[in-house]
Design a protein around this motif. Structure first.
Motif, PDB file in Angstrom:
ATOM      1  N   VAL A 103       0.837  -1.200   0.000  1.00 50.22           N
ATOM      2  CA  VAL A 103       0.000   0.000   0.000  1.00 50.22           C
ATOM      3  C   VAL A 103       0.874   1.253   0.000  1.00 50.22           C
ATOM      4  O   VAL A 103       0.525   2.273  -0.619  1.00 50.22           O
ATOM      5  CB  VAL A 103      -0.951  -0.016   1.209  1.00 50.22           C
ATOM      6  N   ALA A 104       2.029   1.192   0.691  1.00 49.91           N
ATOM      7  CA  ALA A 104       2.936   2.338   0.696  1.00 49.91           C
ATOM      8  C   ALA A 104       3.406   2.675  -0.712  1.00 49.91           C
ATOM      9  O   ALA A 104       3.615   3.851  -1.052  1.00 49.91           O
ATOM     10  CB  ALA A 104       4.131   2.063   1.607  1.00 49.91           C
ATOM     11  N   GLU A 105       3.579   1.643  -1.551  1.00 49.31           N
ATOM     12  CA  GLU A 105       3.972   1.883  -2.939  1.00 49.31           C
ATOM     13  C   GLU A 105       2.897   2.654  -3.693  1.00 49.31           C
ATOM     14  O   GLU A 105       3.188   3.428  -4.601  1.00 49.31           O
ATOM     15  CB  GLU A 105       4.254   0.560  -3.647  1.00 49.31           C
ATOM     16  N   ILE A 106       1.644   2.446  -3.316  1.00 44.25           N
ATOM     17  CA  ILE A 106       0.549   3.192  -3.933  1.00 44.25           C
ATOM     18  C   ILE A 106       0.502   4.610  -3.374  1.00 44.25           C
ATOM     19  O   ILE A 106       0.391   5.589  -4.106  1.00 44.25           O
ATOM     20  CB  ILE A 106      -0.795   2.471  -3.684  1.00 44.25           C
ATOM     21  N   ASN A 107       0.613   4.714  -2.041  1.00 45.56           N
ATOM     22  CA  ASN A 107       0.460   6.023  -1.403  1.00 45.56           C
ATOM     23  C   ASN A 107       1.520   7.022  -1.845  1.00 45.56           C
ATOM     24  O   ASN A 107       1.263   8.231  -1.897  1.00 45.56           O
ATOM     25  CB  ASN A 107       0.507   5.862   0.118  1.00 45.56           C
ATOM     26  N   VAL A 108       2.736   6.540  -2.134  1.00 45.42           N
ATOM     27  CA  VAL A 108       3.809   7.461  -2.507  1.00 45.42           C
ATOM     28  C   VAL A 108       3.503   8.164  -3.824  1.00 45.42           C
ATOM     29  O   VAL A 108       4.085   9.207  -4.137  1.00 45.42           O
ATOM     30  CB  VAL A 108       5.151   6.722  -2.580  1.00 45.42           C
ATOM     31  N   ARG A 109       2.575   7.621  -4.582  1.00 41.95           N
ATOM     32  CA  ARG A 109       2.233   8.198  -5.878  1.00 41.95           C
ATOM     33  C   ARG A 109       1.067   9.177  -5.805  1.00 41.95           C
ATOM     34  O   ARG A 109       0.490   9.537  -6.815  1.00 41.95           O
ATOM     35  CB  ARG A 109       1.924   7.073  -6.869  1.00 41.95           C
ATOM     36  N   ARG A 110       0.736   9.618  -4.594  1.00 41.58           N
ATOM     37  CA  ARG A 110      -0.374  10.557  -4.456  1.00 41.58           C
ATOM     38  C   ARG A 110      -0.070  11.904  -5.101  1.00 41.58           C
ATOM     39  O   ARG A 110      -0.964  12.599  -5.563  1.00 41.58           O
ATOM     40  CB  ARG A 110      -0.686  10.781  -2.970  1.00 41.58           C
ATOM     41  N   SER A 111       1.174  12.334  -5.084  1.00 44.62           N
ATOM     42  CA  SER A 111       1.540  13.643  -5.631  1.00 44.62           C
ATOM     43  C   SER A 111       2.644  13.472  -6.657  1.00 44.62           C
ATOM     44  O   SER A 111       3.381  12.483  -6.656  1.00 44.62           O
ATOM     45  CB  SER A 111       2.013  14.574  -4.513  1.00 44.62           C
ATOM     46  N   MET A 112       2.781  14.471  -7.518  1.00 42.96           N
ATOM     47  CA  MET A 112       3.860  14.447  -8.506  1.00 42.96           C
ATOM     48  C   MET A 112       5.218  14.537  -7.817  1.00 42.96           C
ATOM     49  O   MET A 112       6.192  13.909  -8.250  1.00 42.96           O
ATOM     50  CB  MET A 112       3.691  15.588  -9.501  1.00 42.96           C
ATOM     51  N   SER A 113       5.280  15.311  -6.758  1.00 43.39           N
ATOM     52  CA  SER A 113       6.533  15.415  -6.014  1.00 43.39           C
ATOM     53  C   SER A 113       6.951  14.072  -5.451  1.00 43.39           C
ATOM     54  O   SER A 113       8.128  13.701  -5.489  1.00 43.39           O
ATOM     55  CB  SER A 113       6.384  16.445  -4.886  1.00 43.39           C
TER      56      SER A 113
ATOM     57  N   GLN B 265       6.143  11.096  -6.667  1.00 40.49           N
ATOM     58  CA  GLN B 265       6.576  10.237  -7.773  1.00 40.49           C
ATOM     59  C   GLN B 265       7.997  10.581  -8.205  1.00 40.49           C
ATOM     60  O   GLN B 265       8.825   9.692  -8.436  1.00 40.49           O
ATOM     61  CB  GLN B 265       5.619  10.398  -8.954  1.00 40.49           C
ATOM     62  N   ALA B 266       8.292  11.876  -8.304  1.00 39.51           N
ATOM     63  CA  ALA B 266       9.635  12.290  -8.707  1.00 39.51           C
ATOM     64  C   ALA B 266      10.668  11.864  -7.675  1.00 39.51           C
ATOM     65  O   ALA B 266      11.771  11.420  -8.031  1.00 39.51           O
ATOM     66  CB  ALA B 266       9.675  13.809  -8.915  1.00 39.51           C
ATOM     67  N   SER B 267      10.334  11.989  -6.412  1.00 40.33           N
ATOM     68  CA  SER B 267      11.263  11.590  -5.356  1.00 40.33           C
ATOM     69  C   SER B 267      11.548  10.097  -5.400  1.00 40.33           C
ATOM     70  O   SER B 267      12.682   9.661  -5.198  1.00 40.33           O
ATOM     71  CB  SER B 267      10.703  11.980  -3.985  1.00 40.33           C
ATOM     72  N   ARG B 268      10.527   9.309  -5.676  1.00 40.47           N
ATOM     73  CA  ARG B 268      10.715   7.864  -5.767  1.00 40.47           C
ATOM     74  C   ARG B 268      11.672   7.509  -6.906  1.00 40.47           C
ATOM     75  O   ARG B 268      12.546   6.643  -6.766  1.00 40.47           O
ATOM     76  CB  ARG B 268       9.365   7.194  -5.981  1.00 40.47           C
ATOM     77  N   LEU B 269      11.505   8.188  -8.027  1.00 40.61           N
ATOM     78  CA  LEU B 269      12.398   7.954  -9.164  1.00 40.61           C
ATOM     79  C   LEU B 269      13.812   8.411  -8.839  1.00 40.61           C
ATOM     80  O   LEU B 269      14.789   7.766  -9.225  1.00 40.61           O
ATOM     81  CB  LEU B 269      11.874   8.695 -10.399  1.00 40.61           C
ATOM     82  N   GLY B 270      13.931   9.531  -8.123  1.00 39.69           N
ATOM     83  CA  GLY B 270      15.251  10.026  -7.751  1.00 39.69           C
ATOM     84  C   GLY B 270      15.996   9.055  -6.866  1.00 39.69           C
ATOM     85  O   GLY B 270      17.203   8.823  -7.052  1.00 39.69           O
ATOM     86  N   VAL B 271      15.313   8.484  -5.898  1.00 40.65           N
ATOM     87  CA  VAL B 271      15.954   7.505  -5.021  1.00 40.65           C
ATOM     88  C   VAL B 271      16.433   6.298  -5.826  1.00 40.65           C
ATOM     89  O   VAL B 271      17.553   5.809  -5.644  1.00 40.65           O
ATOM     90  CB  VAL B 271      14.984   7.065  -3.908  1.00 40.65           C
ATOM     91  N   ALA B 272      15.566   5.807  -6.723  1.00 37.24           N
ATOM     92  CA  ALA B 272      15.935   4.631  -7.510  1.00 37.24           C
ATOM     93  C   ALA B 272      17.162   4.909  -8.375  1.00 37.24           C
ATOM     94  O   ALA B 272      18.079   4.086  -8.459  1.00 37.24           O
ATOM     95  CB  ALA B 272      14.758   4.191  -8.380  1.00 37.24           C
ATOM     96  N   GLU B 273      17.199   6.059  -9.016  1.00 40.48           N
ATOM     97  CA  GLU B 273      18.296   6.380  -9.929  1.00 40.48           C
ATOM     98  C   GLU B 273      19.561   6.777  -9.185  1.00 40.48           C
ATOM     99  O   GLU B 273      20.670   6.329  -9.520  1.00 40.48           O
ATOM    100  CB  GLU B 273      17.871   7.508 -10.869  1.00 40.48           C
ATOM    101  N   VAL B 274      19.439   7.636  -8.157  1.00 38.10           N
ATOM    102  CA  VAL B 274      20.615   8.211  -7.500  1.00 38.10           C
ATOM    103  C   VAL B 274      21.150   7.316  -6.382  1.00 38.10           C
ATOM    104  O   VAL B 274      22.351   7.067  -6.299  1.00 38.10           O
ATOM    105  CB  VAL B 274      20.289   9.619  -6.952  1.00 38.10           C
ATOM    106  N   VAL B 275      20.269   6.859  -5.524  1.00 37.53           N
ATOM    107  CA  VAL B 275      20.724   6.104  -4.350  1.00 37.53           C
ATOM    108  C   VAL B 275      21.032   4.658  -4.716  1.00 37.53           C
ATOM    109  O   VAL B 275      22.043   4.101  -4.290  1.00 37.53           O
ATOM    110  CB  VAL B 275      19.670   6.170  -3.228  1.00 37.53           C
ATOM    111  N   VAL B 276      20.147   4.060  -5.523  1.00 38.71           N
ATOM    112  CA  VAL B 276      20.325   2.645  -5.877  1.00 38.71           C
ATOM    113  C   VAL B 276      21.063   2.489  -7.195  1.00 38.71           C
ATOM    114  O   VAL B 276      21.850   1.563  -7.366  1.00 38.71           O
ATOM    115  CB  VAL B 276      18.955   1.933  -5.939  1.00 38.71           C
TER     116      VAL B 276
END
Length: 859
Positions: free
Chosen positions: A366-376, A378-389
């Motif tokens: 459910v957290a994976e769904i909730n993080v997509r509530r806002s554009m910000s 969604q962008a943060s999730r992509l940033g973590v995947a690209e930059v941190v991982v």
């Protein structure tokens, strides 16, 4: 009813579908990585520049906080724009600009209406990579950050967290505060900032992320225009030492002028990409997430040793901490820490159940769904995947690992890292630890409206079908708060709200929490100055459960004496905990001084003395008076089928006891100003300066004038911010705020400064208020405020929860539920003359109440 396993499988498929939504990624010739996620569900976009540098990359300035210092400096001007123009141009286009620094990255972002993405790209490309770092601003900003360091020293939660990091990490740079050590920070100058910027702020060390209503192909040209000419730079690698395994237990105890015991316990765990990470994340959820978690149940509900306890798995790099934080009464603190460690060992040795695993996996999905509530988000999730991982597919790989977890995996990981692992403990306790005495816009898709459904008994039902995400939010609200509390028992509606999420005739509090958390849902309460309520959020196939929980909570609350005592104790602890924060305690004191006998003098939580007087009988009587049909609004928003859910909603509301909305008690305009100044000495590093004035309340015809005024005095482009923070470096924060009642309220200015700066801050307050009274606000200033408010309202109502809350409270207060359609026009109607009239009549010098709290002995 589907089985939990089958239900989780459906949720996993929903998440998998979200993860398969298109993401475009390319790399410019200069090395800049670009990631774009198109989503046209709202006319909003988030543009973010992620620079791969943070406090752990600062060698040879390690421990100085130079990453954070540079973050502050990059909005101070470029060859094309003066510092103030940067925030001004963003606000002129309805955007919000900010930045943050962590251990491993620095992120600059602008959230903006999607038709102004080009402006956001232009501003960020210019400010982040082409900042001029003006010398005069370096000195000013150094003083501002020193105030921020003082704020950290005055924040008990920050201090105990930093103490844990310093003790748990002996070699790794995580041990240093992100903001830096004062002594090292003070030696930084412009030369160091320029050298760090030139070496780390290069396109081949950065990622540009855009999420929102955009077309990736159309963005390519714009991105090339603003970022393509940046030169690729050879980078010197930064050595980040690994942390050796912890062989012995460590402990640090701090003592200060706080009123409650705080503790943090950290277990050394492996980094984010380790195969055990999904299991550790699940263990954190099982042990300490929500009111049905094992440690909450054992230590708060049954043994009553803690007021709150929370668990998280923090591991962004090669090593991390499995982090347990707790708050307890002082005399119970040492026993609470020992019991927490013992309970973790006992639980790990006993092992976990399939039901616990299913519940936690559901929460993670459910957290994976909730993080997509806002554009910000969604962008943060992509940033973590690209930059941190370093892998955009990481969320999918993580989900795959998560879905394959077994009970045997949990048992192995728990025994490896927790049951047999050494740990580090940090505490912050009152100086005398033996005494724990408490002193007495645009586009139809962005504006899906609520439909009001008639209910014969006077209750109001608002329904909004929004299939964007597979979730449903229910929000019930009633008028309540300080204006409706009985004299001497302030805080009772806040406690009532809490009790509505606890024991019912059908379920215990633990069973309520388990029921909602097992499906990855949430149930929470809120209480404010004018209202209180509860909410439930679930996935669409759990609507029946949500309605069952709401029915039990509203119609059959139990108010068991033992549970009332426990939650009353927790509310008192929250009040006491707030006194340890200089800003919170100063605001509370300001309310008491300003309202002076009016019910709004005390916030919705009440006082220690008033909450102590609340009994189960108090709550039953309050429930009978307030939870009636004429005082009830239910708003539902999400992926529902109207025809299927409407009959059940009507049946639920029809069962409410009949009654009318109670009259407001104590409605008058405070007039006890007189320009008085109160001093509240405290053992602190900083001084909080507050200046309060009366205002009309939420239902006033000119309420929107106060919203524009609040924006005028706040924000990075405000004249007050420019004078106090930028030009004179007097304060780390300076802004206005409001206490809003239905027909009355308080408008106040506030700043955090050093002892010597307080008189000068008050002079600046006076000068700025006089400027507004004289009508000297410029047309450009007014336009920026109006644009920012309109865009902020759009951004603030992206989620089902936010939309439901807005519509329900509007209906409760007699305002149009769908007034978002009128908001822009009302804000645009405010004139410079309106602001001058408000400042002259309400913000007049003779109405002022001033308060200085903190290190006032040195002023």
């Amino acid at each position: 009813m589907p089985s939990p396993t089958a239900s989780n499988a459906r949720v996993a498929r929903l998440v998998e579908n979200l993860l398969k939504e298109p993401v475009a990624r390319w790399v410019l010739p200069n090395g800049l990585t670009v990631v774009v996620r198109p989503d046209d569900s709202a006319d909003v976009a988030s543009v973010q520049v992620w620079v791969k540098t943070g406090s752990i990359h600062e060698a040879p300035w390690l421990g100085s906080g130079i990453s954070h210092f540079l973050e502050h400096m990059l909005f101070k001007g470029t060859a094309r724009r003066a510092g103030r123009e940067i925030s001004a141009v963003v606000q002129e286009h309805g955007g919000y600009i900010n930045a943050y620094t962590t251990y491993d990255r620095t992120v600059y972002y602008i959230d903006v209406p999607s038709d102004h993405v080009g402006v956001a790209l232009d501003v960020l490309g210019d400010a982040v990579f082409r900042s001029s770092l003006p010398a005069e601003e370096v000195t000013k900003e150094r003083d501002v950050i020193l105030r921020e360091i003082d704020m950290g020293l005055d924040d008990p939660d920050y201090r105990v967290a930093q103490a844990l990091m310093e003790a748990a990490f002996r070699e790794h740079p995580y041990r240093h505060p992100i903001i830096g050590h004062r002594e090292v920070f003070q030696r930084l100058g412009r030369d160091e900032l320029v050298a760090y910027h030139e070496s780390r702020y290069v396109p081949n060390n950065a990622v540009l992320v855009v999420a929102g209503a955009v077309d990736p192909d159309q963005l390519r040209t714009v991105i090339d225009e603003h970022f393509g000419a940046l030169p690729r730079v050879r980078q010197q690698p930064v050595l980040v030492p690994d942390e050796p395994g912890q062989l012995a237990e460590r402990r640090v105890d701090l003592y200060d002028g706080v009123q409650i015991y705080r503790a943090a316990i950290g277990y050394q765990v492996p980094g984010l990409t380790h195969p055990d990470t999904p299991a550790l994340d699940v263990l954190a959820l099982i042990l300490g997430h929500g009111d049905s978690s094992l440690l909450w149940d054992a230590l708060r509900e049954r043994r009553r040793l803690v007021e709150s306890i929370d668990v998280s798995n923090w591991n962004p790099g090669s090593k991390g901490l499995f982090y347990v934080s707790l708050v307890a009464e002082t005399e119970k603190g040492p026993k609470a820490v020992a019991a927490t460690r013992e309970e973790i060992v006992r639980i790990c040795e006993r092992g976990f159940t399939a039901a616990q695993l299913r519940k936690a996996v559901r929460q993670a999905l459910v957290a994976e769904i909730n993080v997509r509530r806002s554009m910000s988000g969604q962008a943060s999730r992509l940033g973590v995947a690209e930059v941190v991982v370093g892998d955009l597919d990481y969320p999918a790989r993580y989900l795959s690992r998560l879905s394959r977890l077994t009970v045997a995996d949990l048992n192995r990981v728990a025994r490896t890292w927790l049951a047999g692992g050494t740990c580090t403990t940090a505490t912050l306790q009152p100086k005398d630890a033996n005494v724990a005495t408490v002193a007495a816009g645009k586009g139809a898709r962005a504006h899906i409206e609520f439909e009001e459904i008639p209910v014969p008994n006077g209750a109001r039902l608002l329904v909004r079908e929004n299939p964007r995400l597979p979730q449903v939010h229910f929000r019930l609200v009633w008028q309540g708060g300080p204006l409706f509390d009985l004299p001497g028992k302030e805080g009772s509606t806040a406690l009532l709200a809490t009790m509505l999420t606890k024991d019912t005739a059908k379920r215990s509090a633990a069973q309520v929490a388990l029921a909602v958390e097992s499906v990855g849902g949430s149930m929470s309460e809120f209480a404010g100055n004018n209202s209180f309520g509860i909410s439930v959020e679930v996935l669409p196939d759990d609507v029946d459960l949500a309605l069952d929980l709401l029915t039990e909570a509203v119609l059959h609350p139990k108010f068991a004496a033992t549970v009332v005592a426990r939650e009353r104790e927790a509310q008192i602890a929250e009040i006491v905990e707030g006194e340890d924060d200089v800003v919170t305690s100063a605001r509370r004191r300001l309310r008491r001084e300003f309202f002076n006998g009016h019910p709004l003098a005390i916030d919705s939580n009440g006082t220690v003395e008033s909450v102590t007087r609340i009994t189960p009988a108090t709550l039953k009587a309050l429930h009978a008076r307030l939870v009636v049909s004429g005082n009830t609004v239910l708003a539902v928003s999400g992926a529902i089928r109207r025809s299927a859910v409407l009959p059940r909603l009507k049946r639920f509301l029809a069962r409410l006891p009949k009654g009318v909305r109670p009259e407001v008690i104590g409605d008058f305009m405070p007039t006890n100003g007189g320009g008085a100044t109160r001093l509240v000495p405290q053992e602190r590093q900083q001084v909080v300066v507050l200046e309060a004035y009366p205002m009309r309340g939420l239902l006033a015809d000119d309420f929107h004038v106060t919203e524009v005024a609040d924006e005028l005095f706040s924000g990075m482009s405000s004249n007050l911010f420019e004078r106090v923070r930028e030009e004179k470096s007097l304060a780390y924060f300076v802004r206005s705020s409001r206490v809003v009642g239905l027909r009355t309220g308080m408008f106040y200015l506030m700043a955090g400064t050093n002892p010597a700066g307080a008189p000068e801050v008050l002079k600046e307050f006076a000068a700025e208020l006089q400027r507004v009274r004289k009508g000297r606000v410029t047309a450009a200033e007014l336009k920026r405020c109006q644009t920012r408010l309109k865009a902020g309202q759009r951004m603030a109502t992206q989620s089902n929860a936010a939309c439901s809350a807005h519509a329900a409270l509007n209906a409760l207060y007699g305002l149009p539920p769908n007034d978002r359609a009128f908001y822009d026009a009302r804000i645009d109607a405010v004139t410079i003359e309106d602001l001058a009239r408000f400042a002259s009549t309400m913000l007049a010098p003779e109405n002022a109440v001033r308060l200085l709290a903190g290190a006032v002995g040195a002023t």
